[in-house]
Enzyme design. Structure first.
Site, mmCIF file in Angstrom:
data_model
loop_
_atom_site.group_PDB
_atom_site.id
_atom_site.type_symbol
_atom_site.label_atom_id
_atom_site.label_comp_id
_atom_site.label_asym_id
_atom_site.label_seq_id
_atom_site.Cartn_x
_atom_site.Cartn_y
_atom_site.Cartn_z
ATOM 1 N N TYR A 162 0.834 -1.203 0.000
ATOM 2 C CA TYR A 162 0.000 0.000 0.000
ATOM 3 C C TYR A 162 0.865 1.247 0.000
ATOM 4 C CZ TYR A 162 0.629 1.043 5.025
ATOM 5 O OH TYR A 162 1.144 1.369 6.248
ATOM 6 N N LYS A 213 6.469 -1.805 2.068
ATOM 7 C CA LYS A 213 5.234 -1.219 2.632
ATOM 8 C C LYS A 213 4.086 -2.216 2.466
ATOM 9 C CE LYS A 213 2.989 3.277 3.241
ATOM 10 N NZ LYS A 213 3.045 3.314 4.699
ATOM 11 N N GLU A 225 10.905 2.613 14.817
ATOM 12 C CA GLU A 225 10.093 3.701 14.253
ATOM 13 C C GLU A 225 8.743 3.706 14.946
ATOM 14 O OE1 GLU A 225 9.182 2.910 10.067
ATOM 15 O OE2 GLU A 225 9.258 0.762 10.471
ATOM 16 N N LEU A 274 10.563 1.234 7.635
ATOM 17 C CA LEU A 274 10.075 1.686 6.342
ATOM 18 C C LEU A 274 10.842 2.952 5.953
ATOM 19 C CD1 LEU A 274 7.679 1.159 4.254
ATOM 20 C CD2 LEU A 274 6.700 3.215 5.260
#
Ligand code: PDD
Length: 286
Positions: free
Chosen positions: A33, A149, A181, A206
Site C-alpha cells: 500500500y 510497505k 520507528e 520503512l
C-alpha cells in the site's frame, strides 16, 4: 455525498466498492500500500511515494496493473471526483483473487487488485501538531522486511491500539533496546547539542518519504543530521522528539511513556521543520 473509490478500472461510490473474499490481500496480506498526502487538492511528494510503491511491489514480485504514470493520473482523478482539498489518498495493490487459496503465487493470469480511496484531513491545522503528542513504547514484533510497505499491519494495529488505550498519539517500537520507528511514522530526536537524529534506512524500518524530505530540507539549511540508532533513554534526555509521516507531516512528541521530553511541550526545531516541510509540500505538490 457518498465518496468515490477506485476499484480495478472503475470509479464507484465507496459504499459499492467491493473485492472478492478470495483476494490474496484479504487472505494472506499479500499486498502493498501507499498513503500520500493531499494539500489544496494536490498530491504531496508524489514521485517519492510512487518510487517506493514500485520498489515495494518489485520486492514481492507483484505486477502493477497500471503504469506508475497512469496510477498518478488515477489518483488525481480520484481527488477531483471527490473534490478533496486536504487529506490523503490510500492505494493498495494485491496479488488478486484466486480460488485455490494456494500460498504460493497463483498460476496463470490472475490480475492484480488495485483499489484507492481518499480520506479528508486538515493535516496543516491538526490540533495534535500544535499541542504535540505523547508516545508509548512497545516491543517491535514485526517481520524482518519492514522496508516493504506491506499491508501486513497487525503488529502496528496492536501497537497503535495500545497507544490509543493509553491516551497516546503514537507507539514507538523498540528492538534490541533501540527505537525502530513509530507504528505509522518515522521517529526523530534533537540532541542537547542540536543534532537531529533518526535511524538509518535498512530492513528494520520503512523508508519514510517524509523522513527523506525532512532530512534533505534540514541538511540544505546546514542543520546537523545524524542517521544512527538511538535508545529511549537518549530520547528522554533529548531536547526534542518528533515524528514524520504523510498523514501528519512533522509532529512534535512531548512525552514518552508518560515522561516529558525536553520541556514537555512542542519544541522549536520540530515546529520549524514542520513549517519548512509544509512550504516544500505546497511548492512541489502536483
Ligand atoms: N504510514 N513507518 C511506518 C511503519 C509507516 O507506516 C509510515 C507511514 C512511515 C512514514 O512514511 P511516510 O513519511 O512515507 O508516510 C514510517 C502511513 C502514513 C500509514 O500507514 O498510514
Amino acid at each position: 455525498m457518498d465518496p468515490i473509490a477506485y476499484v480495478n478500472g472503475s470509479f464507484v461510490p465507496l459504499s459499492e466498492a467491493k473485492i472478492s473474499i478470495l483476494d490474496r490481500g484479504f487472505l494472506f496480506a499479500d499486498g502493498i500500500y501507499e498513503v500520500a498526502a493531499v494539500l489544496d487538492g494536490k498530491l504531496v511528494d508524489s514521485a517519492s511515494h510512487l518510487a517506493r510503491l514500485e520498489r515495494s511491489v518489485g520486492e514481492i514480485q507483484l505486477a502493477l496493473p497500471e503504469s506508475i504514470a497512469r496510477i498518478e493520473e488515477l489518483q488525481k482523478e480520484l481527488i477531483a471526483r471527490n473534490q478533496l482539498d486536504n487529506g490523503m489518498v490510500y492505494l493498495q495493490v494485491t496479488r488478486g483473487a484466486d480460488k485455490s487459496r494456494d500460498f504460493a503465487f497463483p498460476k496463470g493470469d490472475v490480475p492484480s487488485t488495485l483499489v484507492m480511496f481518499v480520506t479528508a484531513k486538515d493535516i496543516v491545522n491538526a490540533l495534535s501538531a500544535k499541542a504535540g503528542i505523547g508516545v508509548i513504547t512497545v516491543p517491535d514484533i514485526r517481520w524482518e522486511r519492514r522496508d516493504i510497505k506491506s499491508v501486513a499491519l497487525l503488529a502496528q494495529v496492536l501497537a497503535k491500539q495500545a497507544a490509543a488505550a493509553a491516551g497516546a498519539g503514537e507507539a514507538w517500537m523498540i528492538e534490541d533496546g533501540y527505537v525502530t520507528e513509530g507504528g505509522s511514522s518515522s521517529a526523530f530526536i534533537l540532541t542537547k547539542d542540536d543534532v537531529i537524529v533518526t535511524r538509518p534506512n535498512s530492513n528494520a524500518i520503512l523508508p519514510g518519504c517524509t523522513r527523506k524530505a525532512v532530512v534533505a530540507l534540514a541538511e540544505e539549511r546546514q542543520l546537523k543530521v545524524e542517521e544512527r540508532l538511538f535508545t529511549v533513554a537518549e530520547a528522554l534526555a533529548a531536547k526534542e522528539a518528533f515524528i514524520t509521516s504523510a498523514s501528519s507531516f512533522v509532529q512534535p512528541v512531548i512525552s514518552i511513556d508518560g515522561k516529558p521530553v525536553g520541556e514537555g511541550r512542542p519544541g522549536p526545531m520540530a515546529m520549524r521543520l514542520r513549517e519548512i516541510y509544509i512550504e516544500f509540500a505546497r511548492a512541489t505538490a502536483v
